[in-house]
Enzyme design. Structure first.
Site, PDB file in Angstrom:
ATOM      1  N   TYR A 313       0.937  -1.378   0.005  1.00  0.00           N
ATOM      2  CA  TYR A 313       0.088   0.076   0.084  1.00  0.00           C
ATOM      3  C   TYR A 313       0.975   1.139  -0.003  1.00  0.00           C
ATOM      4  CZ  TYR A 313       0.459  -0.733   5.127  1.00  0.00           C
ATOM      5  OH  TYR A 313       1.092  -0.808   6.573  1.00  0.00           O
ATOM      6  N   GLY A 328       8.547   0.608  13.681  1.00  0.00           N
ATOM      7  CA  GLY A 328       7.408   1.117  13.012  1.00  0.00           C
ATOM      8  C   GLY A 328       6.208   1.216  13.475  1.00  0.00           C
ATOM      9  N   HIS A 332      -2.379   5.507  16.172  1.00  0.00           N
ATOM     10  CA  HIS A 332      -2.786   6.671  15.054  1.00  0.00           C
ATOM     11  C   HIS A 332      -4.257   6.424  15.147  1.00  0.00           C
ATOM     12  CE1 HIS A 332      -2.683   3.773  11.660  1.00  0.00           C
ATOM     13  NE2 HIS A 332      -1.394   3.588  12.044  1.00  0.00           N
ATOM     14  N   CYS A 350       0.735  -1.397  14.529  1.00  0.00           N
ATOM     15  CA  CYS A 350       0.388   0.033  15.059  1.00  0.00           C
ATOM     16  C   CYS A 350      -0.934  -0.244  15.918  1.00  0.00           C
ATOM     17  CB  CYS A 350       0.193   0.851  14.072  1.00  0.00           C
ATOM     18  SG  CYS A 350       1.611   1.619  12.891  1.00  0.00           S
TER      19      CYS A 350
END
Length: 403
Positions: A313, A328, A332, A350
C-alpha cells in the site's frame, strides 16, 4: 498500519638550583611541584623561576611544570603557597589578556576559572609574602595540546523541554567513537530537584544514556552538565565543548496496551484517565504484532505517511500519529479500520484508534511518556533509537563504564 522502520530523531623551580652560602654557611631552598595533566611536564626547565630576596620563607608552586607542553586545556592552573600568603597572580593568554581566576579566602592558593584554549602558550607570574615578611615570586610558561580531532557531541532533552516520566537523557557522539568511556562518564552529572535513583549506560561506542530505575517523579526539574571540553576521548580525540541542558518532567501519564483486550488505557498518577477501543497488531502473525515491551512517545505528527510497499500500500496518510518506536509502531487514527477497532487485531503493528479518540490521546501525550505493551507473541526488538526501558535494571547498571 506500520510505517517502514526509520532512524531519526557530549615546579619545581625551573632555574638551576644553586645553594647560596650565607655568612656561617647556611643555605636556603625554594621548591615547587609539577603536575600538568599531560605531555612533557618535567619541572627542570628554566621557564619557571622563583626569585629570592633574602630567601623568603614562602614557597610558591604551580600545578603545571616549567615549560610543560601538551597540557590538557580543561585542567585548571593552581598556584599554591606554603608558609606565606599570595599577593597577586597574573596569567596571560597569547594575546596578552588576563586569564580569570580566584584567590582562596585563606590566600594559600589561586585557581583559574577560565578554560584554556587548544594549542596555545600561556605565561604566569605569582607573588607572595612569607610569614617572615619577605617577598617571593614565581614565573612560568606552558603550552596546551593540539588535538588530532575535536568531534562534537549532542545532548537530549533540549533546554526548557517538558517531557514524560519515561524520558531518558542521551549524550551522543555522532562524529566518532569514544574509546575512554570511563573518562567521559566521570564528567557527566545529573542534578534533580528531588532524589532520583538512576544510572548511565553505554548503548554503543557513540551514545551514553541515563535513565531512572523507575519512572521520573512528576514535576521534577533536571539539570544535566557534561564537562567535555578538553577531555580525552581516546584515539587522539578531545572534547569540542561542554554541554548542559535543563528540562522539566511533566505529569505522570502511562499508556498500557494489553493487545488481546482490543483497547488502550491511559493512566494518570496510577489511576485510569481514559480508555479507547483499539485494533492492534495481527495476533496470528508475529511479524505484524504490536510487540511486547516498554517504549516511549518519540514523536508526534498531526498527519503521518504510512505508505509501506512491503505490504502493498502507498499514499496512506493517517491523522494524529504518535511514534513509539523506529521499528515501525505508532498510535494513530485509522477510521478505515473502524469495523475492527475494539473487536479484532488486524493492523500491521500499530495501535489503531477512531479519529476522535486518536485526537484526544494525541493532545494529551508528551514526548517521553511510557507506553507499556503486553499480550503479544513477539517482543519489541532493541533496534529503535530509544530502547532504554527494554533493558532490565541490573543489566542497565552493568552497561556503565564505571560499574
Amino acid at each position: 498500519m506500520r510505517r517502514p522502520a526509520s532512524r531519526r530523531t557530549t615546579g619545581l623551580v625551573g632555574a638551576s638550583f644553586l645553594a647560596l652560602a650565607l655568612l656561617a654557611g647556611c643555605t636556603s631552598e625554594q621548591s615547587g611541584t609539577a603536575n600538568s595533566g599531560g605531555g612533557n611536564n618535567s619541572g627542570g626547565g628554566s621557564g619557571q623561576q622563583q626569585q629570592q630576596s633574602d630567601v623568603s620563607s614562602a614557597k610558591l608552586t604551580a600545578s603545571v611544570a616549567a615549560n610543560a607542553t601538551d597540557v590538557a586545556p580543561g585542567d585548571p592552573l593552581k598556584i599554591s603557597v606554603s608558609d606565606g600568603a599570595i599577593d597577586t597572580v597574573d596569567v596571560q593568554n597569547p594575546d596578552g589578556k588576563a586569564v580569570k581566576g580566584t584567590v582562596s579566602t585563606d590566600k594559600l592558593s589561586w585557581l583559574s576559572t577560565e578554560v584554556f584554549g587548544y594549542a596555545k602558550t600561556y605565561s604566569y607570574t605569582a607573588q607572595a609574602t612569607g610569614a617572615d615578611g619577605k617577598k617571593t615570586e614565581l614565573k612560568g610558561t606552558f603550552s596546551t595540546l593540539k588535538p588530532a580531532k575535536t568531534p562534537r557531541a549532542t545532548i537530549n532533552p533540549a533546554d526548557n523541554a517538558t517531557v514524560g516520566v519515561g524520558m531518558p537523557i542521551s549524550v551522543k557522539f555522532p562524529e566518532g567513537k569514544v574509546t575512554d568511556k570511563a573518562a567521559v562518564e566521570k564528567v557527566l552529572k545529573v542534578d534533580a530537584s528531588v532524589p532520583v535513583d538512576g544510572s548511565w549506560a553505554w548503548l554503543n561506542d557513540q551514545q551514553v544514556d541515563w535513565r531512572p530505575k523507575a519512572y521520573w517523579p512528576e514535576n521534577t526539574k533536571v539539570t544535566v552538565t557534561a564537562k567535555l571540553y578538553g577531555l580525552a576521548y581516546g584515539g587522539g580525540a578531545y572534547g569540542k565543548s561542554d554541554l548542559t541542558t535543563t528540562f522539566t518532567v511533566g505529569r505522570n501519564q502511562v499508556v498500557k496496551v494489553n493487545t488481546p483486550d482490543h483497547k488502550m488505557n491511559v493512566y494518570r498518577d496510577g489511576a485510569l484517565f481514559a480508555s479507547y477501543p483499539s485494533s492492534n497488531g495481527d495476533d496470528a502473525n508475529p511479524d505484524r504484532n504490536t510487540p511486547n515491551g516498554t517504549v516511549i512517545v518519540m514523536e508526534k505528527d498531526p498527519i503521518g505517511d504510512f505508505s509501506n510497499p512491503k505490504y502493498g500500500y502507498t499514499n496512506v496518510m493517517k491523522k494524529w500519529a504518535v511514534r513509539i518506536s523506529n521499528h515501525g509502531e505508532f498510535i494513530h487514527e485509522n477510521n478505515d479500520n473502524r469495523a475492527n477497532i475494539g473487536k479484532n487485531n488486524t493492523s500491521h503493528g500499530c495501535v489503531n484508534l477512531l479519529e476522535a479518540d486518536a485526537k484526544a490521546y494525541f493532545d494529551s501525550a508528551l514526548i517521553g511518556d511510557p507506553v507499556e505493551i503486553t499480550g503479544s507473541k513477539a517482543n519489541m526488538p532493541t533496534t529503535s533509537d530509544v530502547f532504554d526501558w527494554l533493558i532490565p535494571w541490573s543489566q542497565w547498571q552493568s552497561m556503565s563504564a564505571l560499574h
